[in-house]
Design an enzyme around this catalytic site. Structure first.
Site, PDB file in Angstrom:
ATOM      1  N   ASP A 192       0.852  -1.186   0.000  1.00 61.84           N
ATOM      2  CA  ASP A 192       0.000   0.000   0.000  1.00 61.84           C
ATOM      3  C   ASP A 192       0.895   1.245   0.000  1.00 61.84           C
ATOM      4  O   ASP A 192       1.857   1.331   0.773  1.00 61.84           O
ATOM      5  CB  ASP A 192      -0.895  -0.009   1.240  1.00 61.84           C
ATOM      6  CG  ASP A 192      -1.808   1.204   1.295  1.00 61.84           C
ATOM      7  OD1 ASP A 192      -2.856   1.163   0.647  1.00 61.84           O
ATOM      8  OD2 ASP A 192      -1.458   2.180   1.992  1.00 61.84           O
ATOM      9  N   ASN A 200      -2.160  12.826  -3.626  1.00 60.77           N
ATOM     10  CA  ASN A 200      -3.107  13.350  -4.620  1.00 60.77           C
ATOM     11  C   ASN A 200      -3.548  14.773  -4.283  1.00 60.77           C
ATOM     12  O   ASN A 200      -3.671  15.629  -5.168  1.00 60.77           O
ATOM     13  CB  ASN A 200      -4.332  12.436  -4.708  1.00 60.77           C
ATOM     14  CG  ASN A 200      -4.117  11.253  -5.648  1.00 60.77           C
ATOM     15  OD1 ASN A 200      -3.312  11.327  -6.576  1.00 60.77           O
ATOM     16  ND2 ASN A 200      -4.823  10.167  -5.407  1.00 60.77           N
ATOM     17  N   HIS A 205      -4.308  14.597  -9.223  1.00 63.09           N
ATOM     18  CA  HIS A 205      -4.570  13.198  -9.587  1.00 63.09           C
ATOM     19  C   HIS A 205      -3.751  12.724 -10.785  1.00 63.09           C
ATOM     20  O   HIS A 205      -3.423  11.530 -10.877  1.00 63.09           O
ATOM     21  CB  HIS A 205      -6.068  13.009  -9.860  1.00 63.09           C
ATOM     22  CG  HIS A 205      -6.897  13.060  -8.617  1.00 63.09           C
ATOM     23  ND1 HIS A 205      -7.038  11.983  -7.770  1.00 63.09           N
ATOM     24  CD2 HIS A 205      -7.608  14.071  -8.049  1.00 63.09           C
ATOM     25  CE1 HIS A 205      -7.810  12.314  -6.754  1.00 63.09           C
ATOM     26  NE2 HIS A 205      -8.166  13.578  -6.892  1.00 63.09           N
ATOM     27  N   ASP A 209      -1.551   9.425 -10.780  1.00 64.94           N
ATOM     28  CA  ASP A 209      -1.570   8.343 -11.776  1.00 64.94           C
ATOM     29  C   ASP A 209      -0.155   7.994 -12.232  1.00 64.94           C
ATOM     30  O   ASP A 209       0.199   6.809 -12.343  1.00 64.94           O
ATOM     31  CB  ASP A 209      -2.405   8.769 -12.990  1.00 64.94           C
ATOM     32  CG  ASP A 209      -3.899   8.798 -12.691  1.00 64.94           C
ATOM     33  OD1 ASP A 209      -4.304   8.285 -11.626  1.00 64.94           O
ATOM     34  OD2 ASP A 209      -4.654   9.332 -13.524  1.00 64.94           O
ATOM     35  N   GLU A 236      -4.525   2.405  -4.471  1.00 69.46           N
ATOM     36  CA  GLU A 236      -3.062   2.477  -4.357  1.00 69.46           C
ATOM     37  C   GLU A 236      -2.465   1.195  -3.798  1.00 69.46           C
ATOM     38  O   GLU A 236      -1.319   1.192  -3.319  1.00 69.46           O
ATOM     39  CB  GLU A 236      -2.663   3.667  -3.474  1.00 69.46           C
ATOM     40  CG  GLU A 236      -3.072   3.561  -2.021  1.00 69.46           C
ATOM     41  CD  GLU A 236      -4.455   4.116  -1.735  1.00 69.46           C
ATOM     42  OE1 GLU A 236      -4.715   4.455  -0.577  1.00 69.46           O
ATOM     43  OE2 GLU A 236      -5.280   4.211  -2.678  1.00 69.46           O
TER      44      GLU A 236
END
Length: 328
Positions: A192, A200, A205, A209, A236
């Site tokens: 994780d 973010n 965002h 990505d 994630e």
């Protein structure tokens, strides 16, 4: 109709088709080669089943003309072996014979041959049937390729281009069953990204990505054994199936992955750990039997990840599934 107009009338690109001729009679092979090459086909020859199978494996022809009687084996036995080879089920095989043996004809069509032709071959008629076989074979091959691409797309994560959760579940189930049979270990690691929401919020965002894409590629490169699988588990989180791996081996890999992500040095001012993007890993291992389920290992891995995060993140924590025999 001459050869040129005959070929140009086809809706398919048959000029590149490769045909394997298998016959112990050199004169038969020579005559077939002359006819086929005049119509623009490429030709490979074999005189017995051994050279036939070797040529098929090397060249993957689009069609096989196979004599029923070969010096080292029955032609139908050779036919059955071709159908068992990679791509063999899509290759038309035409059996050639000098006599009409009802039993052999029945067996030939039961195997799935495209046609059964007696010698001497009526070429003016047979050339049209030959074209039809090749057209059908090309259509089947294209459909198979398209189906494989669709299946691949259905099991890939759109953002990271690594396997998705569906593929992870399929692979875990298959590897679990295999390890039950082999009485060997299997492990799962779930990683994780630490403080990813803050990432973010800070960088946007699109940057998030790109971060996930970098992480996915790094994890994939670190897990190179044929049976290992790295997948995007969701959001994630990334999951890794590790067959033939005990807890010590899985923890060692998780630690290597953690360091590899650190090495990327992706800035993360919102992180409470070192100011860069880091990951936490939960690991669980088991030596399964028929009374155990893969879901239990997955639940144990989730619990291990929660423990790693509760201990401060940026670490790997592992557990052995309760009830697993000791030893490695």
């Amino acid at each position: 109709m001459n050869s040129e107009s005959f070929l140009s009338s086809s809706r398919f690109d048959l000029l590149k088709s490769l045909i394997l001729i298998v016959d112990d009679d050199r004169l038969v092979r020579m005559q077939l080669r002359v006819w086929l090459e005049a119509d623009g086909y490429r030709v490979v020859e074999a005189s017995d089943s051994a050279s036939c199978l070797a040529a098929y494996e090397q060249y993957h022809p689009d069609l096989v003309l196979l004599d029923l009687v070969l010096p080292d084996r029955n032609g139908l036995d050779c036919c059955a072996q071709i159908y068992g080879m990679s791509g063999g089920s899509y290759t038309p095989i035409v059996v050639l014979t000098e006599c009409e043996d009802e039993q052999s004809i029945e067996r030939a069509f039961a195997l799935g041959v495209a046609d059964y032709v007696t010698k001497p071959i009526p070429w003016l008629i047979f050339r049209h049937r030959l074209r039809r076989f090749l057209e059908e074979s090309q259509k089947n091959r294209r459909l198979e390729t398209e189906n494989q691409q669709l299946t691949r797309l259905a099991t890939l994560d759109g953002l990271t281009r690594i396997p998705n959760r569906r593929r992870f579940d399929e692979h875990l189930d298959a590897m679990w069953r295999q390890m039950v049979r082999e009485e060997d270990w299997i492990a799962i690691a779930i990683g994780d990204v630490d403080f990813f929401k803050a990432y973010n919020d800070t960088y946007g965002h699109l940057a998030g990505d790109r971060c996930l894409q970098q992480i996915a590629e790094t994890l994939r490169q670190c897990c190179y054994r044929p049976l290992d699988l790295v997948a995007r588990y969701g959001g994630e989180e990334f999951s890794i199936v590790l067959p033939q791996t005990n807890l010590a081996g899985a923890l060692s890999l998780a630690e290597r992955l953690r360091v590899a992500i650190d090495t990327l040095k992706i800035p993360h001012s919102g992180s409470e750990v070192d100011g860069i993007v880091t990951m936490s890993f939960g690991v669980a291992a088991a030596r399964p039997d028929v009374n155990m389920w893969a879901d239990l290992l997955l639940e144990a891995t989730d619990a291990a990840l929660y423990k790693a995060k509760s201990l401060g993140r940026h670490q790997a924590y592992g557990v052995k599934l309760q009830g697993t025999p000791q030893g490695s």
